[in-house]
Design a protein around this motif. Sequence first.
Motif, mmCIF file in Angstrom:
data_model
loop_
_atom_site.group_PDB
_atom_site.id
_atom_site.type_symbol
_atom_site.label_atom_id
_atom_site.label_comp_id
_atom_site.label_asym_id
_atom_site.label_seq_id
_atom_site.Cartn_x
_atom_site.Cartn_y
_atom_site.Cartn_z
ATOM 1 N N UNK A 89 -58.517 25.847 43.014
ATOM 2 C CA UNK A 89 -57.133 25.560 43.353
ATOM 3 C C UNK A 89 -56.868 25.888 44.814
ATOM 4 N N UNK A 97 -50.231 22.749 51.930
ATOM 5 C CA UNK A 97 -51.190 22.159 51.002
ATOM 6 C C UNK A 97 -50.547 22.032 49.617
ATOM 7 N N UNK A 98 -51.207 21.324 48.712
ATOM 8 C CA UNK A 98 -50.714 21.228 47.338
ATOM 9 C C UNK A 98 -51.352 22.363 46.546
ATOM 10 N N UNK A 148 -45.206 17.388 52.165
ATOM 11 C CA UNK A 148 -46.623 17.114 52.407
ATOM 12 C C UNK A 148 -47.015 15.779 51.793
ATOM 13 N N UNK A 184 -52.428 11.954 40.139
ATOM 14 C CA UNK A 184 -52.570 13.131 40.999
ATOM 15 C C UNK A 184 -51.497 13.105 42.087
ATOM 16 N N UNK A 237 -48.429 14.586 40.748
ATOM 17 C CA UNK A 237 -48.502 16.052 40.791
ATOM 18 C C UNK A 237 -48.250 16.547 42.212
ATOM 19 N N UNK A 249 -58.361 14.172 48.400
ATOM 20 C CA UNK A 249 -58.163 12.835 47.848
ATOM 21 C C UNK A 249 -56.753 12.333 48.175
ATOM 22 N N UNK A 284 -51.364 23.706 43.543
ATOM 23 C CA UNK A 284 -51.933 23.649 42.197
ATOM 24 C C UNK A 284 -52.958 22.532 42.025
ATOM 25 N N UNK A 285 -53.234 21.818 43.102
ATOM 26 C CA UNK A 285 -54.321 20.836 43.047
ATOM 27 C C UNK A 285 -55.582 21.492 43.590
ATOM 28 N N UNK A 295 -45.360 19.056 43.726
ATOM 29 C CA UNK A 295 -45.673 20.378 44.270
ATOM 30 C C UNK A 295 -45.174 20.556 45.690
ATOM 31 N N UNK A 296 -45.263 19.523 46.485
ATOM 32 C CA UNK A 296 -44.834 19.640 47.871
ATOM 33 C C UNK A 296 -44.436 18.257 48.379
ATOM 34 N N UNK A 306 -58.978 17.497 45.239
ATOM 35 C CA UNK A 306 -57.810 16.638 44.978
ATOM 36 C C UNK A 306 -56.879 16.589 46.187
#
Lengths: 293, 257
Positions: B135, B91-92, A180, A169, A172, B102, B94-95, A176-177, B99
């Motif tokens: 999401x 923020x992420x 962050x 995770x 991922x 987490x 697609x999580x 994505x960022x 998540x």
Amino acid sequence: MDDAARLLQLVVNGAASGCIYGLIAFGFVLIYKATEMVNFAQGDIMMLGAFVAYSFIHQFGLNYWVGFGLAILVTALFGFLLDAIVLRRVIGQPQFAVVMLTLGLAFIFRAGAGLAWTYDSVGFNTPFTNKTVNLGGLVLGQDNVSILVGTLVLCGVLYLFFSRTRLGVAMQAASQNQLAAYYMGIPVRRIFSLIWAISAGVAAVAAVLLAPVSMIDVNMGFLGIKAFAAAVLGGFGSIPGAVIGGVIVGVVEQLSGYFLPPGFQDVTSNIVLLAVLILRPEGLFGKTIRKRV
Amino acid sequence: MSETLLKVSNIETFYGPIQAIRGVSIEVKQGSIVTVLGANGAGKTTILRTISGVLDAERGEVSFQGQDIGGLTPDRVMRQGICHSPEGREIFPFLSVAENLMMGSFTRSDKDEIARDLEMCYGYFPRLKERAAQRAGQLSGGEQQMLAISRALMGRPKLLLLDEPSLGLSPLLVTQIFEIVKRINRERGVAILLVEQNAHIALKTADYGYVLEVGRIVMEDSCAALMEKDDIKEFYLGQKDSGARGHRRWKKKKLWR
Ligand SMILES: Nc1ncnc2c1ncn2[C@@H]1O[C@H](COP(=O)(O)OP(=O)(O)OP(=O)(O)O)[C@@H](O)[C@H]1O
Ligand SMILES: [Mg+2]
């Protein structure tokens, strides 16, 4: 009846080579999503993986499965170091520099493999070479079936890894960022190197799965072009799309080899690539939401 | 009084040739809420980025718990106990919400404690619990802000950096979020460095405040005292009529320097 069986066999063969394209395409997409780099050396990393497996299994005479595992590990380590030592330095450079660098690396890998191993075609024995399996009257080569099963298992493992484990995770998240991810204490650079390691390891799996149906030589990495078509077909951002795109390219290639005049088979992937770019540039599974950087 | 947690001394930060921070010193004591007020482009976000290690200060020092953290990368800074809820939420997308949270606790391995902190975040923001499987990119702006704060909390910070948590939120939600910020501070003993344009709510929430203008601190005092100052009332709380503003601003600025 006969025709149907023949067709089915073609589809299975096509799907099998398509799986190989899909696994290489997986590497393209994984690296692209994380670092926005397109690694044109991905096919040649597979070629290196094939030679490493050849060394372990044929030259050192290790058990096939032991050699398989070691080849994955060594190739993954190579991918990790490749990023940590070379590619990390070009992050943020123009795309053009990255393309030239990876194309150059591919050239070096081919020359290196020729010197370190051989320019001749070689191969090694696998438990699946020259064996068939009978599925209710349909006779299929175990080599092709092993590719299909191997790819399915690998995709399952990768899916679980990316969706269920903290590290997966985090990969991922870092894709994505990036900023962050840093704020979360995720060591983003090491994560990127690990992503290269996974891509290279998956390429090594593809290489070993391919061994029973194809010889190993320094130019086998050129099938990366077909994998690239697969990645574009899948939307170049969707991992399942890349694998499915690979299977489609493989099947179309086999069928066109059967139904169309000779010569078409080799250019099928290029035609697919062009068609996708013209008709549906976002790919079959492309997302309309672009990732924010 | 209580110990100094974060000490920023005379930092100067550049974006290429542009100097955004021109010698800023800030102190955050253990368990306190400190705010930095300033208009657009004053350099508030830049200060937080410098503390977090995203930007390196050309001059000056940043020390945390007595240790120099100036040269650390952002992930190392976070591991020292500084968690950042950044401007724009980041923020992420697609999580899932769960998540994202987490990932906030990525550096921790104390499973039970993580589960407890997760419940705490859901307690502060029940909306996040309802949307745990959704999401994060599909959340509303306010919900994303709740997520960004919660995600930072999941890292068990000793110091929480909050960059404009009020941005783009309805007045009611702003009040709610700042109440929770105060609760986080009181209940968990987390020190907070809060950057805001909304001076009203920031001064009500914080203990001590700095006023930043074009990369320089022009005023600092306890928030109670700041609220009584004419300049603050006029320029940041908007309590005078706007007609005399331009002229007076110029005069006052001169006084500050
Ligand atoms: N990435 C960047 N590159 C160049 N200059 C920048 C960059 N980010 C900010 N600046 C400049 O630095 C100065 C301070 O910006 P900063 O983002 O810290 O302001 P701020 O106080 O957070 O403003 P706001 O309240 O609008 O968020 C501004 O003049 C801005 O133009
Ligand atoms: Mg800002």
